[in-house]
Design an enzyme around this catalytic site. Structure first.
Site, PDB file in Angstrom:
ATOM      1  N   ARG A  86      -2.389  -2.086   6.265  1.00 29.09           N
ATOM      2  CA  ARG A  86      -1.508  -2.856   5.367  1.00 29.09           C
ATOM      3  C   ARG A  86      -2.158  -3.178   4.017  1.00 29.09           C
ATOM      4  O   ARG A  86      -1.953  -4.257   3.447  1.00 29.09           O
ATOM      5  CB  ARG A  86      -1.044  -4.166   6.022  1.00 29.09           C
ATOM      6  N   SER A 117       7.635  -8.507   9.928  1.00 34.56           N
ATOM      7  CA  SER A 117       6.567  -9.311  10.543  1.00 34.56           C
ATOM      8  C   SER A 117       5.876 -10.150   9.484  1.00 34.56           C
ATOM      9  O   SER A 117       5.515  -9.634   8.424  1.00 34.56           O
ATOM     10  CB  SER A 117       5.533  -8.397  11.200  1.00 34.56           C
ATOM     11  N   GLU A 164       1.138 -10.967   6.174  1.00 31.16           N
ATOM     12  CA  GLU A 164       1.453  -9.618   5.698  1.00 31.16           C
ATOM     13  C   GLU A 164       2.451  -9.759   4.537  1.00 31.16           C
ATOM     14  O   GLU A 164       2.419  -9.022   3.563  1.00 31.16           O
ATOM     15  CB  GLU A 164       2.087  -8.837   6.859  1.00 31.16           C
TER      16      GLU A 164
HETATM   17  C1  LIG Z   1      13.498  -5.709   8.771  1.00 31.43           C
HETATM   18  C2  LIG Z   1      12.166  -5.320   8.179  1.00 31.43           C
HETATM   19  C3  LIG Z   1      11.318  -4.483   8.877  1.00 31.43           C
HETATM   20  C4  LIG Z   1      10.078  -4.120   8.352  1.00 31.43           C
HETATM   21  N1  LIG Z   1       9.267  -3.301   9.075  1.00 31.43           N
HETATM   22  C5  LIG Z   1       8.074  -2.945   8.575  1.00 31.43           C
HETATM   23  C6  LIG Z   1       7.215  -2.066   9.306  1.00 31.43           C
HETATM   24  O1  LIG Z   1       7.534  -1.602  10.384  1.00 31.43           O
HETATM   25  N2  LIG Z   1       6.026  -1.738   8.755  1.00 31.43           N
HETATM   26  C7  LIG Z   1       5.618  -2.220   7.536  1.00 31.43           C
HETATM   27  O2  LIG Z   1       4.525  -1.865   7.078  1.00 31.43           O
HETATM   28  N3  LIG Z   1       6.409  -3.060   6.830  1.00 31.43           N
HETATM   29  C8  LIG Z   1       7.612  -3.432   7.314  1.00 31.43           C
HETATM   30  N4  LIG Z   1       8.415  -4.280   6.602  1.00 31.43           N
HETATM   31  C9  LIG Z   1       7.932  -4.846   5.330  1.00 31.43           C
HETATM   32  C10 LIG Z   1       8.345  -4.035   4.088  1.00 31.43           C
HETATM   33  O3  LIG Z   1       9.476  -3.259   4.364  1.00 31.43           O
HETATM   34  C11 LIG Z   1       7.225  -3.139   3.564  1.00 31.43           C
HETATM   35  O4  LIG Z   1       6.070  -3.896   3.314  1.00 31.43           O
HETATM   36  C12 LIG Z   1       7.643  -2.395   2.285  1.00 31.43           C
HETATM   37  O5  LIG Z   1       6.760  -1.329   2.095  1.00 31.43           O
HETATM   38  C13 LIG Z   1       7.682  -3.262   1.033  1.00 31.43           C
HETATM   39  O6  LIG Z   1       8.244  -2.495  -0.028  1.00 31.43           O
HETATM   40  P1  LIG Z   1       9.144  -3.160  -1.157  1.00 31.43           P
HETATM   41  O7  LIG Z   1       9.575  -2.092  -2.066  1.00 31.43           O
HETATM   42  O8  LIG Z   1      10.202  -3.975  -0.563  1.00 31.43           O
HETATM   43  O9  LIG Z   1       8.070  -4.082  -1.885  1.00 31.43           O
HETATM   44  P2  LIG Z   1       8.295  -5.555  -2.576  1.00 31.43           P
HETATM   45  O10 LIG Z   1       8.538  -6.516  -1.478  1.00 31.43           O
HETATM   46  O11 LIG Z   1       9.343  -5.420  -3.617  1.00 31.43           O
HETATM   47  O12 LIG Z   1       6.913  -5.749  -3.234  1.00 31.43           O
HETATM   48  C14 LIG Z   1       5.761  -5.942  -2.437  1.00 31.43           C
HETATM   49  C15 LIG Z   1       4.518  -5.745  -3.324  1.00 31.43           C
HETATM   50  O13 LIG Z   1       4.426  -4.371  -3.686  1.00 31.43           O
HETATM   51  C16 LIG Z   1       4.233  -4.262  -5.080  1.00 31.43           C
HETATM   52  N5  LIG Z   1       4.854  -3.018  -5.512  1.00 31.43           N
HETATM   53  C17 LIG Z   1       6.134  -2.631  -5.328  1.00 31.43           C
HETATM   54  N6  LIG Z   1       6.338  -1.424  -5.883  1.00 31.43           N
HETATM   55  C18 LIG Z   1       5.161  -1.051  -6.428  1.00 31.43           C
HETATM   56  C19 LIG Z   1       4.735   0.087  -7.170  1.00 31.43           C
HETATM   57  N7  LIG Z   1       5.564   1.072  -7.484  1.00 31.43           N
HETATM   58  N8  LIG Z   1       3.444   0.135  -7.582  1.00 31.43           N
HETATM   59  C20 LIG Z   1       2.584  -0.878  -7.306  1.00 31.43           C
HETATM   60  N9  LIG Z   1       2.934  -1.982  -6.626  1.00 31.43           N
HETATM   61  C21 LIG Z   1       4.206  -2.065  -6.194  1.00 31.43           C
HETATM   62  C22 LIG Z   1       4.955  -5.482  -5.655  1.00 31.43           C
HETATM   63  O14 LIG Z   1       4.504  -5.785  -6.960  1.00 31.43           O
HETATM   64  C23 LIG Z   1       4.577  -6.535  -4.638  1.00 31.43           C
HETATM   65  O15 LIG Z   1       3.302  -7.058  -4.942  1.00 31.43           O
HETATM   66  C24 LIG Z   1       9.679  -4.630   7.099  1.00 31.43           C
HETATM   67  C25 LIG Z   1      10.541  -5.469   6.386  1.00 31.43           C
HETATM   68  C26 LIG Z   1      11.773  -5.806   6.915  1.00 31.43           C
HETATM   69  C27 LIG Z   1      12.680  -6.700   6.126  1.00 31.43           C
END
Ligand SMILES: Cc1cc2nc3c(=O)[nH]c(=O)nc-3n(C[C@H](O)[C@H](O)[C@H](O)COP(=O)(O)OP(=O)(O)OC[C@H]3O[C@@H](n4cnc5c(N)ncnc54)[C@H](O)[C@@H]3O)c2cc1C
Length: 328
Positions: free
Chosen positions: A190, A240, A316
């Protein structure tokens, strides 16, 4: 005595000599897509978060870079938001500019997928399937964007995005474009180097293998079924909340949910914020939950685990305070 019409002249004059506000300059640079006082709750899967002073949806990498550079030049605090699926945003919102990544092109060429970082991760997984490419199935059902997944090395079922990424184009904190390969990211559970470097992923590429389309579909369906049994559908959440705990040598992983279950976390509820009844490591928004309520719950969860097991849970999910990311 100053006459009325002279007074109005003076007013116009004083307006003309006023220095333009940073927002006006930003608007000149970014155009009508720049908005003011935009509620951030609808841009997160938690459906929580107050308003951002300024909000801009970048639809091309050029626009995204321009927004970042403009904010820097004007000394405006900024934050990049993508799918908003790994973040809890505070109730007062964000003082500065939220740049939302809306760059979502996906291209498949042979066994390679190249996608812009704002692409929905599930769309990338689906593109792999449609082209009979195997290797991305594990990410089925992970919310958010490709860029967010690279930033946090998102993963599930024993695999993570960092394992299959072959290269990426980054936008550095110094405003330069950099082409890097997988090794650059120092991927860990992560996490990636991006958490410290502040670099932005503009696009990423993945080298996959030709596979059997039906088998790929079967795997994806199995994963989705499994997720559906323990993840919330209707309720807001960010997945999570705490990371799983790895033993010192990395050979054993204890799910945070198992410890939280044992300390009775599922009973925690404040207003519309609650621990999900099917999964002790997921906090849900049942309607109008506030970030402050979620924070109280997650701090209690962490304290209970510390007290019983002497283990410090590490979040996380990120917490965005009014001026940037803060510790929970
Ligand atoms: C129902 C559900 C299930 C999930 N299951 C999982 C799972 O199984 N495994 C898992 O790992 N996660 C899981 N997640 C968490 C989440 O989906 C991941 O962490 C996802 O990768 C976050 O991406 P995001 O675009 O939403 O990031 P955001 O929440 O929009 O941003 C998170 C961080 O990433 C940074 N960021 C975003 N885009 C970029 C970029 N292009 N360059 C640099 N930094 C960037 C942002 O600035 C911020 O600091 C889950 C979430 C939900 C709601």
């Amino acid at each position: 005595m100053i006459e009325k019409d002279q007074m109005s002249l003076l007013k116009t004059e004083s307006k003309r000599t006023q220095t333009p506000e940073p927002f006006d300059i930003l608007k000149q640079k970014l155009g009508q897509d720049l908005k003011e006082m935009v509620s951030l709750a609808p841009y997160t899967t938690f459906r929580i978060g107050g308003p951002a002073d300024y909000f801009y949806q970048a639809r091309t990498p050029e626009k995204l870079m321009e927004a970042v550079m403009s904010a820097k030049e004007l000394n405006i605090n900024y934050f990049l938001l993508a799918g908003g699926s790994n973040i809890l945003i505070n109730d007062q919102g964000f003082r500065g500019l939220i740049i939302r990544n809306g760059c979502d092109k996906i291209e498949v060429s042979g066994e390679k997928i190249v996608a812009q970082s704002g692409a929905v991760l599930q769309d990338v997984v689906d593109s792999a399937y449609e082209n009979s490419l195997t290797g991305f199935e594990f990410a089925t059902g992970i919310k958010g964007s490709l860029g967010g997944a690279v930033y946090g090395n998102a993963g599930a079922f024993g695999h993570a995005v960092g394992e299959i990424l072959s290269g990426a184009v980054l936008f550095t904190a110094a405003g330069e474009i950099k082409v890097v390969d997988r090794g650059y990211f120092d991927f860990v559970y992560r996490g990636s180097k991006l958490k410290q470097s502040g670099e932005i992923v503009l696009s990423a590429s993945f080298q996959l293998q030709k596979g059997n389309k039906e088998e790929i579909k079967k795997k994806m369906d199995e994963i989705m079924d499994l997720r559906n049994t323990k993840h919330p559908h209707e309720e807001g959440s960010a997945g999570s909340f705490f990371k799983n705990i790895k033993s010192a040598d990395g050979s054993k992983v204890t799910p945070a949910g198992v410890l939280l279950e044992q300390v009775g976390a599922k009973e925690l509820k404040i207003g519309d914020a609650a621990v999900f009844y099917k999964h002790a490591n997921i906090v849900v928004n049942l309607g109008k939950a506030q970030a402050s309520q979620v924070l109280t719950i997650v701090r209690t969860m962490r304290e209970k685990v510390k007290e019983r097991f002497n283990i410090q849970l590490e979040p996380e999910v990120l917490f965005l305070d009014q001026y940037g990311l803060e510790k929970v």
